[in-house]
Design an enzyme around this catalytic site. Structure first.
Site, PDB file in Angstrom:
ATOM      1  N   ASP A  17      51.884  66.804 -26.146  1.00 57.45           N
ATOM      2  CA  ASP A  17      52.428  66.597 -24.812  1.00 57.45           C
ATOM      3  C   ASP A  17      53.593  65.608 -24.878  1.00 57.45           C
ATOM      4  O   ASP A  17      54.273  65.504 -25.898  1.00 57.45           O
ATOM      5  CB  ASP A  17      51.321  66.088 -23.880  1.00 57.45           C
ATOM      6  CG  ASP A  17      51.421  66.704 -22.489  1.00 57.45           C
ATOM      7  OD1 ASP A  17      52.393  66.378 -21.783  1.00 57.45           O
ATOM      8  OD2 ASP A  17      50.545  67.493 -22.104  1.00 57.45           O
ATOM      9  N   HIS A  58      53.397  62.957 -18.046  1.00 57.79           N
ATOM     10  CA  HIS A  58      52.657  64.223 -18.068  1.00 57.79           C
ATOM     11  C   HIS A  58      51.470  64.164 -19.035  1.00 57.79           C
ATOM     12  O   HIS A  58      50.336  64.530 -18.693  1.00 57.79           O
ATOM     13  CB  HIS A  58      53.630  65.341 -18.453  1.00 57.79           C
ATOM     14  CG  HIS A  58      53.074  66.728 -18.354  1.00 57.79           C
ATOM     15  ND1 HIS A  58      52.305  67.305 -19.349  1.00 57.79           N
ATOM     16  CD2 HIS A  58      53.196  67.685 -17.390  1.00 57.79           C
ATOM     17  CE1 HIS A  58      51.978  68.535 -19.001  1.00 57.79           C
ATOM     18  NE2 HIS A  58      52.511  68.801 -17.817  1.00 57.79           N
ATOM     19  N   SER A  94      49.205  73.084 -16.548  1.00 52.98           N
ATOM     20  CA  SER A  94      49.008  71.955 -17.469  1.00 52.98           C
ATOM     21  C   SER A  94      47.773  71.155 -17.098  1.00 52.98           C
ATOM     22  O   SER A  94      47.120  70.566 -17.961  1.00 52.98           O
ATOM     23  CB  SER A  94      50.214  71.002 -17.417  1.00 52.98           C
ATOM     24  OG  SER A  94      51.321  71.556 -18.048  1.00 52.98           O
TER      25      SER A  94
END
Length: 276
Positions: A17, A49, A220
């Site tokens: 990520d 994120h 995600s």
């Protein structure tokens, strides 16, 4: 969840990520960190994120008094930074991260790989190399879970490497229809039905890279729900293979009544999955 005697303890999960910021909810469970962007040694996340994804997967809720707790709050965290602060990355760095996992999987007890990252490849060669890379992980026995991407609702909108036929591809159960129906769907280039299943992904509250919590949406966010559950299942039965895990996910999903290329086998059911 009623089966909280399992926490994923002893199971290492590699998270590809934007990185990971140390957070009270991760305690001292960040076992390893490798930065394929700026090659820094200390864990960081200049986008947020990756930290959010990690919180869904395995935050223990310390900073919220247990309110925002991840699925596998005892697993080991292996953070691999393959995306920059804008959330962009390149195929070469992702492939390098795959090789890193193979080299270090025994050292850090890595059994699960979470890829909340996807790309609509510019050409077939780029697509094929990502698929081959991710399938190398699967063939080593790792359980690889990837996002379906947010390129829907048109058919053929699954991003790579989630378009691999072998790995487990997760869409968002609450982003399948209407104005928020962006969850990627099949068929893939190779005419394979995808995603494999769907899990919640809309307006999910999880760890912020600045401390505290924040809300994010997308496939995600759906992916780590499944990755965390896989860590629980592997703690319960370490001898399970990735193919057996995939079949358990299929057998425990709740049919939502949508086409197979939209919902996969259906909505992820954690309790039923862990009972199999």
């Amino acid at each position: 969840m009623k089966m909280m005697n399992y926490t994923g303890k002893g199971i290492g999960v590699a998270i590809l990520d934007t990185g990971i910021s140390p957070h009270p909810d991760f305690g001292n469970r960040i076992c390893a960190f490798s930065d394929f962007i700026s090659h820094k040694q200390t864990p960081y996340d200049d986008n947020g994120h990756g930290t959010h994804v990690t919180g869904i997967l395995c935050g223990d809720g310390t900073a919220s008094g247990g309110k925002y707790r991840g699925v596998a709050p005892g697993c080991g965290i292996i953070g691999l930074k393959v995306l920059d602060r804008f959330g962009n990355g390149n195929k070469e760095d992702v492939l390098c991260a795959f090789d890193w996992i193979i080299r270090h999987m025994q050292k850090y007890h890595i059994r699960v790989v979470n890829i909340s990252v996807g790309t609509t490849c510019k050409n077939g060669k780029e697509h094929n190399s990502l698929i081959q890379g991710v399938e190398k992980l699967w063939d080593r026995g790792l359980v690889v879970v990837a996002a379906a991407g947010n390129q829907g609702p048109l058919p053929g909108s699954i991003t790579a490497p989630g378009s691999s036929r072998k790995i487990i591809t997760v869409g968002s159960s609450d982003m399948l229809v209407g104005t928020e129906g962006v969850s990627g769907r099949g068929p893939t280039f190779e005419c394979i039905c995808k995603p494999d299943l769907v899990a919640p992904g809309n307006r999910i509250i999880s760890c912020s890279s600045k401390g505290g919590y924040r809300m994010k949406s997308g496939t995600s966010m759906s992916t780590p729900f499944v990755s965390g559950a896989v860590a629980l299942a592997l703690e319960k039965d370490p001898l399970l293979t990735n193919v057996e895990i995939k079949m358990m996910l299929k057998d425990s999903a709740d049919d939502m009544g949508f086409p197979r290329n939209q919902q996969g086998w259906g909505r992820f059911n954690l309790e039923r999955f862990l009972k199999l």
